[in-house]
Design an enzyme around this catalytic site. Structure first.
Site, PDB file in Angstrom:
ATOM      1  CG  ASP A   8     -33.834  28.323  23.210  1.00 52.31           C
ATOM      2  OD1 ASP A   8     -32.707  28.016  23.643  1.00 52.31           O
ATOM      3  OD2 ASP A   8     -34.035  29.297  22.437  1.00 52.31           O
ATOM      4  CG  ASP A  10     -29.886  33.028  25.414  1.00 50.01           C
ATOM      5  OD1 ASP A  10     -30.504  33.398  26.436  1.00 50.01           O
ATOM      6  OD2 ASP A  10     -28.685  32.687  25.429  1.00 50.01           O
ATOM      7  CB  CYS A  97     -21.022  17.770  25.409  1.00 50.49           C
ATOM      8  SG  CYS A  97     -22.208  18.984  24.793  1.00 50.49           S
TER       9      CYS A  97
HETATM   10 MG   LIG Z   1     -32.415  30.160  21.166  1.00 50.66          MG
HETATM   11 ZN   LIG Z   2     -22.808  20.096  26.659  1.00 44.98          ZN
END
Ligand SMILES: [Mg+2]
Ligand SMILES: [Zn+2]
Length: 177
Positions: A8, A10, A97
């Site tokens: 990941d 952020d 999504c």
């Molecule tokens: Mg994060």
């Molecule tokens: Zn997406």
């Protein structure tokens, strides 16, 4: 077999003050580059999987994302850390999504486009969404970082760590599958 640590961005690699996209807000978290280097030296390849709903929300565009992100990649590269690819979801939560974590779509892209063997790969993230995406994608394990008082756990799907250095330590503690 390509073992990956999927990262990941952020709150895991850089400080997350809320949809960071301005260079003024860029701050690589302490210990990140050496921790990634340790993982790479142990045979793990590295890729980033990041939700960027700020794009879908209109806070910033792809060009701004790219400029900011290139800054991070250059920083890591200067420290000797190579990131194979970045997979991003630009959608909003309501878009339904298949790529916004906790959906596994970004991890599946790493499998399909990079040849990542997910059953031998780990994910590191700071949100429950990251950990759930790892479960759903069939990763070997996941480490949640940013946990002030990490609990010891024997289950590789629910590891916790204070920061990336500790996360790398925990992953390397499991050795090769
Ligand atoms: Mg994060
Ligand atoms: Zn997406």
């Amino acid at each position: 077999m390509k073992r990956y640590v999927l990262l990941d961005r952020d709150g895991t690699l850089i400080r997350d003050a809320g949809h960071p996209h301005r260079l003024a807000d860029y701050e690589l978290l302490e210990g990140v580059a050496p921790a990634l280097k340790r993982l790479a030296d142990a045979g793990y390849r590295l890729a980033i999987v990041t939700n960027q709903s700020g794009i879908g929300r209109g806070y910033f565009g792809y060009a701004e994302f790219q400029r900011f992100h290139a800054h991070l990649l250059a920083d890591l590269s200067a420290a000797g850390v190579a990131i194979d690819a970045t997979f991003l979801c630009p959608h909003m939560p309501d878009d339904q999504c298949e790529c916004r974590k906790p959906a596994p779509g970004l991890l599946w892209r790493a499998r399909d486009e990079l040849g990542a063997d997910l059953a031998a790969s780990w994910l590191i993230g700071d949100s429950e969404r990251d950990i759930e995406a790892a479960w759903r994608a069939g990763c070997r394990g996941a480490v949640r970082v940013g946990v002030a008082a990490p609990r010891a756990s024997a289950d590789p799907l629910t590891l916790e760590a204070r920061d990336l250095a500790e996360a790398a330590e925990r992953i390397l503690g499991y050795g090769a599958p």
